[in-house]
Design an enzyme around this catalytic site. Structure first.
Site, mmCIF file in Angstrom:
data_model
loop_
_atom_site.group_PDB
_atom_site.id
_atom_site.type_symbol
_atom_site.label_atom_id
_atom_site.label_comp_id
_atom_site.label_asym_id
_atom_site.label_seq_id
_atom_site.Cartn_x
_atom_site.Cartn_y
_atom_site.Cartn_z
ATOM 1 N N HIS A 6 0.197 -1.002 -0.062
ATOM 2 C CA HIS A 6 -0.430 0.128 0.095
ATOM 3 C C HIS A 6 0.797 1.059 0.123
ATOM 4 C CE1 HIS A 6 -3.007 -2.492 2.362
ATOM 5 N NE2 HIS A 6 -3.408 -2.141 0.841
ATOM 6 N N GLU A 53 -0.954 -4.120 -8.985
ATOM 7 C CA GLU A 53 -1.220 -5.081 -10.183
ATOM 8 C C GLU A 53 -1.289 -6.878 -9.182
ATOM 9 O OE1 GLU A 53 2.501 -4.431 -12.335
ATOM 10 O OE2 GLU A 53 1.360 -3.385 -13.669
HETATM 11 P P1 AMP Z 1 -6.715 -3.521 -0.924
HETATM 12 O O1 AMP Z 1 -6.476 -2.724 1.436
HETATM 13 O O2 AMP Z 1 -6.281 -4.279 -0.724
HETATM 14 O O3 AMP Z 1 -8.157 -3.135 -0.918
HETATM 15 O O4 AMP Z 1 -5.653 -2.738 -1.602
HETATM 16 C C1 AMP Z 1 -5.560 -1.132 -1.787
HETATM 17 C C2 AMP Z 1 -4.420 -1.360 -3.049
HETATM 18 O O5 AMP Z 1 -3.230 -1.521 -2.697
HETATM 19 C C3 AMP Z 1 -5.007 -2.345 -4.584
HETATM 20 O O6 AMP Z 1 -5.112 -1.757 -5.836
HETATM 21 C C4 AMP Z 1 -3.667 -3.256 -4.348
HETATM 22 O O7 AMP Z 1 -3.573 -3.760 -5.368
HETATM 23 C C5 AMP Z 1 -2.428 -2.674 -3.665
HETATM 24 N N1 AMP Z 1 -1.397 -3.299 -3.076
HETATM 25 C C6 AMP Z 1 -2.340 -4.595 -2.064
HETATM 26 N N2 AMP Z 1 -1.562 -5.158 -1.750
HETATM 27 C C7 AMP Z 1 -0.066 -4.815 -2.498
HETATM 28 C C8 AMP Z 1 1.473 -5.347 -3.167
HETATM 29 N N3 AMP Z 1 1.604 -6.160 -2.446
HETATM 30 N N4 AMP Z 1 2.054 -4.411 -3.501
HETATM 31 C C9 AMP Z 1 1.258 -3.074 -4.009
HETATM 32 N N5 AMP Z 1 -0.041 -2.733 -4.167
HETATM 33 C C10 AMP Z 1 -0.534 -3.749 -3.901
#
Ligand code: AMP
Length: 281
Positions: free
Chosen positions: A37, A148
């Site tokens: 994040h 991604e």
């Molecule tokens: P979430 O809180 O899981 O909804 O994720 C929020 C954003 O963070 C989304 O755009 C996810 O794709 C991104 N995200 C989650 N994990 C990763 C990661 N390991 N690397 C890059 N972006 C991430």
């Protein structure tokens, strides 16, 4: 960093910012922040004069109610991390603020939502489109940053932006991984110690599969990944598809696309993990 809980307050602050700059960037999240994040926040801070991050665990995108109730919530820690990362506004609304009444909108994303996560998590992308569109209306960003890791989600968001004629550029950001290759995820904290030792096999196996293409057929590579991971006692492959990176349609031959991607969902104990790999063929 200012923390804002209402759409009205957020719009008020951002209206003031817009008198000075057009460059407002946005990172939507569900919190329990990790370095993945924070890499999105870093891109946002680097490319915009104002960075807004939202934290909202969106109930309409959870097809599994147990996943929703056990989803980690760590707002105070998240807030400190965002402050250090240079975020300017944390938008942390309540459920009532985002859904004063039920959102009955139904989006049709055609084939994009009929494969992979769309099949295995019914209604998930409709819920994602509901919340992200509401957040885009509230923030009005010129750029929004997505990871991604959720590759299909980016395609869905891009389609949503086109359908709704929104004026926002979607910026995809690379997957951040732990040292052993496991894709960072808020759900990783729910893995037991034993599951945590097996979870990196997902990324490792995807990497091994990349070395097999294109000498092995698409089917052979698919079988290699599925069988290898299903042989691990605590892992169960929900799906593994090799697809075209733009249409997300599964391919049968490497020559079906110039840009193949392998997307996987694996249950590790009770925790559902996703990952993907780009094949260079
Ligand atoms: P979430 O809180 O899981 O909804 O994720 C929020 C954003 O963070 C989304 O755009 C996810 O794709 C991104 N995200 C989650 N994990 C990763 C990661 N390991 N690397 C890059 N972006 C991430």
């Amino acid at each position: 960093m200012k923390t804002v809980n209402s759409i009205k307050d957020l719009k008020g602050h951002l209206a003031q910012e817009r008198l000075k700059t057009k460059h407002i960037g946005f990172v939507p999240t569900m919190g329990a922040l990790h370095d993945g994040h924070l890499s999105l926040v870093k891109h946002c801070v680097d490319e915009n004069e104002v960075c807004v991050t939202s934290i909202f665990v969106n109930p309409t995108q959870f097809d599994d109610k147990n996943d929703l109730t056990t989803y980690p919530r760590t707002l105070d820690k998240d807030s400190a991390l965002l402050e250090t990362a240079g975020c300017n506004y944390l938008f942390a609304p309540s459920e009532k603020e985002m859904y004063p009444e039920p959102d009955t909108r139904e989006f049709d994303f055609g084939n994009l939502a009929c494969v992979m996560e769309g099949v295995h998590r019914p209604g998930h992308f409709n819920g994602v489109a509901q919340i992200v569109s509401k957040l885009f209306y509230a923030v009005g960003p010129c750029k929004a940053y997505f990871g991604e890791k959720d590759f299909q989600q980016i395609a869905i968001i891009q389609a949503m932006v086109e359908r709704l004629n929104l004026n926002v550029e979607i910026v995809p950001c690379p997957i951040l991984r732990e040292a052993d290759g496991l894709a960072m995820s808020s759900r990783n904290v729910r893995l037991t110690a034993q599951e945590r030792t097996q979870a990196p096999r997902i990324a490792q196996t995807l990497k091994e599969s990349a070395a097999l293409a294109p000498d092995k057929t698409v089917r052979q590579v698919r079988d290699f990944v599925t069988h290898t991971l299903n042989n691990e006692p605590l892992l169960h492959v929900e799906y593994f598809e090799i697809a075209d990176r733009h249409t997300l349609m599964p391919i049968d031959r490497w020559t079906d696309t110039t840009r193949p991607i392998g997307c996987i969902a694996v249950c590790c104990g009770n925790v559902r993990l996703i990952d993907n790999i780009m094949y260079n063929v």
